[in-house]
Design an enzyme around this catalytic site. Structure first.
Site, PDB file in Angstrom:
ATOM      1  N   ASP A 229     -15.045 -47.965  18.073  1.00  0.00           N
ATOM      2  CA  ASP A 229     -13.865 -47.872  19.092  1.00  0.00           C
ATOM      3  C   ASP A 229     -13.591 -46.305  19.456  1.00  0.00           C
ATOM      4  OD1 ASP A 229     -13.387 -50.381  19.595  1.00  0.00           O
ATOM      5  OD2 ASP A 229     -11.951 -50.783  18.207  1.00  0.00           O
TER       6      ASP A 229
ATOM      7  N   ASP B  78     -16.793 -60.014  20.359  1.00  0.00           N
ATOM      8  CA  ASP B  78     -16.021 -59.292  19.435  1.00  0.00           C
ATOM      9  C   ASP B  78     -15.620 -60.109  18.035  1.00  0.00           C
ATOM     10  OD1 ASP B  78     -14.581 -56.918  18.504  1.00  0.00           O
ATOM     11  OD2 ASP B  78     -13.559 -56.646  20.561  1.00  0.00           O
TER      12      ASP B  78
HETATM   13  C1  GLA Z   1     -11.631 -54.230  19.664  1.00  0.00           C
HETATM   14  C2  GLA Z   1     -12.890 -53.731  20.496  1.00  0.00           C
HETATM   15  C3  GLA Z   1     -12.387 -53.219  21.693  1.00  0.00           C
HETATM   16  C4  GLA Z   1     -11.587 -53.846  22.596  1.00  0.00           C
HETATM   17  C5  GLA Z   1     -10.456 -54.522  21.738  1.00  0.00           C
HETATM   18  C6  GLA Z   1      -9.849 -55.661  22.704  1.00  0.00           C
HETATM   19  O1  GLA Z   1     -11.033 -53.399  19.351  1.00  0.00           O
HETATM   20  O2  GLA Z   1     -13.564 -53.067  19.456  1.00  0.00           O
HETATM   21  O3  GLA Z   1     -13.724 -52.508  22.387  1.00  0.00           O
HETATM   22  O4  GLA Z   1     -12.623 -54.836  23.110  1.00  0.00           O
HETATM   23  O5  GLA Z   1     -11.012 -55.191  20.608  1.00  0.00           O
HETATM   24  O6  GLA Z   1      -8.743 -56.191  22.153  1.00  0.00           O
END
Ligand code: GLA
Length: 744
Positions: A546, A476
């Protein structure tokens, strides 16, 4: 195919359906033509030299007039071409201007890798490469224009190699773009992708206008907001008709993709690393490579452009063993638990998931350091055994004992101020001395340009992977790059930082993949902010957004499909009502949309009803069965993404099978039925038409039942000409999957 005609001083680069022609004119490297494949014609007449004033002027006007008109392959700054340049270099006394003149060229089979950068690869029989060497005698700098041309794919991949060859002092590269195409504007439109967090890659199309238009990122990554892609297309081009030029970039940092229409109706498209704040010091003997830009041409609309990008990616950029394999169907605990989990909860999710046929559990954010919310802990990649209730090795074993693979979330390039890592190495965080750092999601970035930071990450991530037995890593990146300063470079080199940051990330990824060849890395950046070919070289799938709402995903996956095949798009079935939009949708619709991606789940399976659990089992079996088709087939958008009924199709390469997916965003009563025309079928072939049972088939009308539930067959020709209707009996947000299977 690449050839050089010595009489006309012209190079021809041919793909199956396109020709690209380059000429050498008075030593300058000019652009003659790019478009539909032509015969052996002499195309030099297309290389306009501004000698149209005929009798009033000698054939070659003075340098300034010539350069500001001449279509160039790599226009340089400072000599009289006042359009957007692709290369600017100054010497150590800050004198500007680059004048590149032809020296030599070579043509060879295959494509060479580029050190430290992602790049296409191919067998020697699959592509040819042309290298044109040019030289600026004042700077002593050699610039090599590199073109790789694919035999079976309508793509040309370009970049440049800049060498301080004969200089005795450093030079400073202030701008180094990867590609430039000068075209005559033929009433073109320009298409780009824009978005935001949870609304990535929505398309924008408008007529080309005088001046500049385009997309950029200065965020240190590709970004949610603008994507490093541009298409220039005929005004009347649609999904299946018309000429389309598509450009994309194999890079994950600051970029620019600009189209500039000028006084002479010349359209110049450039693509490359964004030159704002960029300056690279090149010592004598050193080389700088620009990342590759991908150029595609389609004479059959946008679908064919997308299929070209998809084929190029699937065949020549995915390196891992997952190239031709089904990816594991995973369950991710993020939307099920957020930060609130322990081993017991994870095992509970894993057990239920396994019962339903899921193959991997991914433990998301919150397993390490002090991390119960997003304010602390980043950088401390030591498992929090107190929270988990056991060691990560024990957790990994428990999951494997259930028959599942184990995956782990990391956000390697970041650091929390409240972390042991920051307390030990405050200098590793990106910040400008004396200035309050710009926090984002309460985090700072690690200085990825530093070798010691890269080594720390390689070693700590390797340790966790080895101890846990994890074979999947979610990588990420939840903020943008600003406060651009690194203590590891001198003042004159600070302009290298943003690019070195990206190179550092690539190096860590490359290292991990060398150590763990079976590791499947899924990219992510607050959803899909770093969805690009650069990352996909290392991370064959990327979390698309997301936003897991299937109706929102229609637009997001639609825009993403312009360049990226389904097997790159992370897509999960999440809970209903959806956590981002509050919208309630049936589970079979969420599954139908997620199946046009890598497919997985992101919910608590304990909260599913018996009926939903049954649905999950069926969805997984269906995805297993259709996976080769979805993963390898040709993708067609049959409608736009904002329609009442959004429809797309995947057809196997041999035309024997097609899956049509249709999602109703809005059903209207008492309306004519909704027809779609499938594409890519074999005209004379009989196809059996069947509807995948989504539990709603009893709602079909008598006529719909007669079409879908009676093993009816139709020829490809009839299906493509008249179309097929989509049942609209199950209301808003219903989805239907229609399978066409050739009957031999
Ligand atoms: C980001 C990612 C999510 C999740 C969060 C965790 O927003 O896109 O899928 O992994 O971080 O903090």
């Amino acid at each position: 195919m690449i050839s050089f005609n010595e009489k006309t001083n012209t190079f021809r680069l041919d793909t199956p359906d396109s020709t690209y022609a380059i000429c050498i004119s008075r030593g300058w490297i000019g652009h003659s033509y790019y478009g539909k494949k032509v015969g052996d014609d002499d195309l030099t007449y297309l290389t306009r030299c501004n000698d149209f004033f005929g009798a009033y002027t000698p054939v070659f006007r003075e340098k300034h007039t010539f350069l500001d008109f001449f279509p160039q392959e790599l226009p340089t700054e400072g000599l009289g071409d006042f359009r957007e340049s692709a290369l600017a270099i100054s010497n150590s006394e800050n004198r500007n201007g680059v004048e590149l003149k032809y020296v030599s060229h070579k043509i060879f089979d295959g494509a060479n890798p580029i050190e430290g950068l992602p790049a296409v690869f191919a067998d020697k029989s699959e592509c040819k490469t042309l290298e044109i060497t040019t030289f600026d005698a004042v700077l002593g700098v050699e610039v090599v224009l590199v073109y790789t041309v694919f035999e079976k794919i309508n793509a040309i991949v370009r970049h440049t190699r800049i060498i301080n060859k004969k200089g005795t002092a450093p030079v400073f590269i202030k701008k180094a773009l990867s590609a430039c195409i000068d075209m005559d504007n033929q009433n073109f439109d320009v298409l780009t992708l824009h978005g935001s967090w949870a609304r990535e890659r929505h398309i924008e199309r408008h007529p080309v206008h005088l001046g500049k238009q385009g997309v950029v990122s200065m965020r240190g990554e590709t970004s949610h907001q603008e994507h490093c892609f541009m298409a220039i297309l005929d005004k009347n081009a649609d999904e299946n008709n018309g000429n389309v030029y598509g450009f994309n970039f194999i890079y994950s940092g600051n970029f620019v993709a600009d189209a500039q229409l000028n006084q002479f109706n010349n359209l110049r498209v450039v693509m490359g690393i964004n030159s704002e704040n960029f300056c690279w010091k090149l010592n004598p003997g050193e080389t700088f490579n620009t990342p590759q830009a991908v150029l595609t041409f389609s004479d059959k609309g946008l679908n064919k452009m997308s299929q070209t990008f998809h084929d190029l990616y699937r065949e020549h950029l995915i390196r891992s063993e997952y190239k031709k394999q089904m990816r594991p169907i995973l369950i991710n605990n993020w939307e099920a638990t957020y930060f609130d989990f322990n081993t017991e909860k994870l095992i509970d999710i894993a057990r239920k998931a396994k019962e339903n046929g899921i193959e991997m559990l991914v433990m998301d954010d919150g397993w390490f350091g002090k991390r119960d919310n997003d304010r602390s802990g980043l950088g401390d990649w030591t498992p929090n055994e107190k929270k988990l209730g056991c060691s990560i090795g024990e957790l990994g074993k428990e999951i494997r004992d259930l028959g599942l693979r184990f995956g782990i979330w990391f956000e390697p390039e970041t650091i929390s101020e409240d972390s042991d890592l920051f307390r030990a190495h405050p200098g590793w965080a990106v910040q400008v001395p004396g200035r309050e750092p710009s926090l984002c999601r309460y985090e700072l970035l690690l200085d990825m340009s530093r070798a010691d930071v890269q080594e720390y990450l390689i070693s700590i991530i390797s340790k966790v992977l080895s101890e846990s037995g994890a074979t999947y890593l979610k990588w990420d990146f939840n903020r943008n790059l600003c406060d651009k300063y690194t203590a590891s470079l001198r003042a004159e080199r600070q302009g290298e930082f943003a690019h070195r940051f990206v190179l550092g990330t690539y190096r860590v990824l490359e290292n991990l993949l060398t150590r763990f060849p079976e590791l499947l890395i899924e990219g992510c950046s607050s959803g899909g902010a770093r969805f690009d070919y650069g990352m996909l070289y290392y991370t064959p799938q990327i979390w698309t957004s997301d936003d897991t709402d299937p109706i929102e995903r229609l637009s997001i996956q639609y825009g993403t499909s312009f360049f990226y095949p389904t097997n790159t798009m992370g897509a999960h079935v999440s809970a209903s009502p959806n956590h981002q939009t509050g919208r309630a949708t049936p589970i079979y619709t969420r599954a139908a949309v997620a199946m046009s991606g890598t497919f997985g789940y992101e919910l608590d399976p304990n909260k599913l009803s018996e009926e939903e659990k049954e649905s999950v089992r069926e969805e997984i079996q269906l995805f297993d069965r259709l996976n080769p088709l979805i993963r390898e087939g040709d993708y067609f958008r049959l409608t736009g993404a904002k329609e009442d009924c959004v429809v797309w199709e995947v057809v196997s390469k041999d035309g024997a099978q097609a899956l049509i997916t249709a999602v109703y965003t809005q059903v209207h009563p008492n309306q004519m039925v909704h027809y779609v025309r499938p594409q890519g079928l074999l005209p004379e072939q009989e196809y059996e038409i069947s509807l995948i049972d989504n539990g709603q088939t009893e709602k079909l009308s008598g006529q719909e039942k007669a079409l879908f539930l009676t093993e009816k067959t139709m020829t490809g020709k009839a299906l493509q000409a008249r179309g097929i209707y989509v049942p609209n009996a199950a209301g808003d947000y219903s989805a239907w999957q229609i399978l066409l299977t050739a009957r031999y």
